[in-house]
Design an enzyme around this catalytic site. Structure first.
Site, PDB file in Angstrom:
ATOM      1  N   GLY A   1      88.517  32.093 -11.339  1.00 44.36           N
ATOM      2  CA  GLY A   1      88.542  30.746 -10.785  1.00 44.36           C
ATOM      3  C   GLY A   1      87.288  30.369 -10.012  1.00 44.36           C
ATOM      4  O   GLY A   1      87.230  29.294  -9.411  1.00 44.36           O
TER       5      GLY A   1
ATOM      6  N   SER B   1      86.468  33.329 -15.251  1.00 46.37           N
ATOM      7  CA  SER B   1      85.515  32.222 -15.382  1.00 46.37           C
ATOM      8  C   SER B   1      84.773  32.200 -16.717  1.00 46.37           C
ATOM      9  O   SER B   1      83.593  31.871 -16.778  1.00 46.37           O
ATOM     10  CB  SER B   1      84.522  32.227 -14.211  1.00 46.37           C
ATOM     11  OG  SER B   1      85.232  31.955 -13.006  1.00 46.37           O
TER      12      SER B   1
ATOM     13  N   GLU C   1      96.985  37.544  -9.517  1.00 42.25           N
ATOM     14  CA  GLU C   1      97.627  36.566  -8.619  1.00 42.25           C
ATOM     15  C   GLU C   1      99.055  36.998  -8.293  1.00 42.25           C
ATOM     16  O   GLU C   1      99.564  36.728  -7.208  1.00 42.25           O
ATOM     17  CB  GLU C   1      97.573  35.168  -9.267  1.00 42.25           C
ATOM     18  CG  GLU C   1      96.163  34.599  -9.185  1.00 42.25           C
ATOM     19  CD  GLU C   1      95.793  33.611 -10.285  1.00 42.25           C
ATOM     20  OE1 GLU C   1      96.694  33.116 -10.988  1.00 42.25           O
ATOM     21  OE2 GLU C   1      94.582  33.346 -10.437  1.00 42.25           O
TER      22      GLU C   1
ATOM     23  N   ASN D   1      95.658  31.213 -20.267  1.00 40.68           N
ATOM     24  CA  ASN D   1      96.626  31.316 -19.164  1.00 40.68           C
ATOM     25  C   ASN D   1      96.598  29.991 -18.399  1.00 40.68           C
ATOM     26  O   ASN D   1      95.681  29.745 -17.626  1.00 40.68           O
ATOM     27  CB  ASN D   1      96.230  32.489 -18.252  1.00 40.68           C
ATOM     28  CG  ASN D   1      97.131  32.594 -17.037  1.00 40.68           C
ATOM     29  OD1 ASN D   1      98.168  31.934 -16.956  1.00 40.68           O
ATOM     30  ND2 ASN D   1      96.730  33.415 -16.071  1.00 40.68           N
TER      31      ASN D   1
ATOM     32  N   HIS E   1      99.113  40.330 -13.596  1.00 41.65           N
ATOM     33  CA  HIS E   1      97.991  39.455 -13.238  1.00 41.65           C
ATOM     34  C   HIS E   1      97.701  39.598 -11.740  1.00 41.65           C
ATOM     35  O   HIS E   1      98.618  39.737 -10.931  1.00 41.65           O
ATOM     36  CB  HIS E   1      98.331  37.997 -13.580  1.00 41.65           C
ATOM     37  CG  HIS E   1      97.125  37.105 -13.518  1.00 41.65           C
ATOM     38  ND1 HIS E   1      96.619  36.645 -12.329  1.00 41.65           N
ATOM     39  CD2 HIS E   1      96.303  36.633 -14.488  1.00 41.65           C
ATOM     40  CE1 HIS E   1      95.540  35.915 -12.573  1.00 41.65           C
ATOM     41  NE2 HIS E   1      95.330  35.895 -13.873  1.00 41.65           N
TER      42      HIS E   1
ATOM     43  N   GLU F   1      89.998  41.937 -15.382  1.00 48.36           N
ATOM     44  CA  GLU F   1      89.693  40.711 -14.649  1.00 48.36           C
ATOM     45  C   GLU F   1      89.208  41.042 -13.233  1.00 48.36           C
ATOM     46  O   GLU F   1      90.033  41.298 -12.342  1.00 48.36           O
ATOM     47  CB  GLU F   1      90.944  39.841 -14.561  1.00 48.36           C
ATOM     48  CG  GLU F   1      91.510  39.455 -15.911  1.00 48.36           C
ATOM     49  CD  GLU F   1      92.315  38.165 -15.811  1.00 48.36           C
ATOM     50  OE1 GLU F   1      91.868  37.168 -16.387  1.00 48.36           O
ATOM     51  OE2 GLU F   1      93.363  38.162 -15.144  1.00 48.36           O
TER      52      GLU F   1
ATOM     53  N   GLY G   1      91.507  31.117 -17.916  1.00 47.87           N
ATOM     54  CA  GLY G   1      92.338  30.288 -17.054  1.00 47.87           C
ATOM     55  C   GLY G   1      91.900  28.840 -17.132  1.00 47.87           C
ATOM     56  O   GLY G   1      92.229  28.116 -18.087  1.00 47.87           O
TER      57      GLY G   1
ATOM     58  N   LYS H   1      98.518  29.040 -16.111  1.00 49.80           N
ATOM     59  CA  LYS H   1      98.999  29.214 -14.728  1.00 49.80           C
ATOM     60  C   LYS H   1     100.026  28.134 -14.382  1.00 49.80           C
ATOM     61  O   LYS H   1     100.752  27.691 -15.259  1.00 49.80           O
ATOM     62  CB  LYS H   1      97.815  29.211 -13.753  1.00 49.80           C
ATOM     63  CG  LYS H   1      96.706  30.169 -14.178  1.00 49.80           C
ATOM     64  CD  LYS H   1      95.739  30.450 -13.069  1.00 49.80           C
ATOM     65  CE  LYS H   1      94.582  31.267 -13.618  1.00 49.80           C
ATOM     66  NZ  LYS H   1      93.781  31.880 -12.590  1.00 49.80           N
TER      67      LYS H   1
END
Ligand code: PEP
Length: 259
Positions: A174, A213, A98, A10, A96, A168, A234, A12
């Site tokens: 992150g 992560s 986010e 991903n 997701h 997740e 990510g 992003k």
């Protein structure tokens, strides 16, 4: 086929046309012999066609980072599942954290996306996970269960084979540090058991991947866990060497440099 491991990248809202050209060309060259892992790249929307063109006739699939829940019409700024199919993108990421957080996506919107995509023959990854506060308050399983039942409402057997679940935990995304393997194991087992009770007769339950992560040093213990069928990556997917290392570890392949 359904037992293949899966690795999602991903990207992003990162990279640009030049860096994407280099990354896709390097990744597809280094991973061209990998047959036992589904490798899926999720570029930002403007670069999807570029990536589908560059990966035609390779072992790499292309994903979008989002999709809308209607086929067409007056929905400014949105992209429909039919458009994704049209340009060779076959794996939208849905729900997701986010997007749930910044774009206020609800389980109901997410469910509509899952239903529309899978009935239009797209594969999807449905993301879910708990916040740090929910984990601290022992609400992890309640939260996961809620996201799972509401996200998969009215999904039938045929659709089920097109779905991957992405677990997740939000606070580790992150952060540079993955969740503890015991915690990952516990939640993946919970998701598996919940799926089994929701779809008791199904022979092909969704694969369950972990995201948060993941990197080249923690991949091995994570992907060796029971009910962990792959990973969603990510930051580490932006680096060709690290990403390829992860895919090769997942596939347990010996890689020799192409001449
Ligand atoms: C993600 O956002 O899906 C993700 C897993 O990010 P990272 O690997 O950077 O934690």
């Amino acid at each position: 086929m359904i037992n293949k491991k899966i690795v999602f990248a991903n990207w992003k809202m990162n990279l640009d046309a030049d860096s994407i050209s280099t990354l896709v060309s390097d990744v597809s060259n280094k991973l061209k012999r990998v047959e036992n892992v589904d490798i899926i790249l999720a570029p930002p929307f403007p670069y999807i066609i570029k990536v589908t063109d560059m990966t035609k006739n390779t072992n790499i699939h292309v994903s979008s980072q989002n999709v809308f829940f209607e086929e067409s019409g007056a929905f400014t700024g949105e992209v429909s599942p039919l458009m994704l199919t049209d340009v060779g993108c076959s794996w939208p990421i849905i729900g997701h954290s986010e997007r749930r957080q910044h774009l206020l996506e609800t389980n109901e919107m997410i469910n509509k996306k899952v239903l529309l995509c899978t009935s239009n023959n797209l594969n999807v990854i449905l993301c879910l996970g708990e916040t740090f506060d929910e984990r601290r308050q022992n609400k992890t399983f309640q939260r996961i269960s809620d996201q799972l039942t509401r996200g998969l409402r009215e999904v039938n057997q045929k659709m089920l084979g097109k779905i991957v679940i992405g677990y997740e935990p939000i606070w580790v995304i992150g952060s540079g540090e993955a969740a503890r393997v015991e915690d990952i194991q516990e939640v993946h087992n919970f998701i598996y058991n919940q799926l089994r009770s929701m779809f008791p007769d199904s022979e092909n339950l969704p694969r369950i991947v972990y995201g948060g992560s993941v990197n080249q040093t923690n991949i091995k213990p994570i992907v060796s866990l029971e009910n962990v069928d792959g990973v969603l990556i990510g930051n580490a997917s932006l680096d060709c060497e690290i990403f390829c290392d992860i895919v090769l570890t997942v596939g347990c392949l010996l890689y020799t440099s192409p001449s």
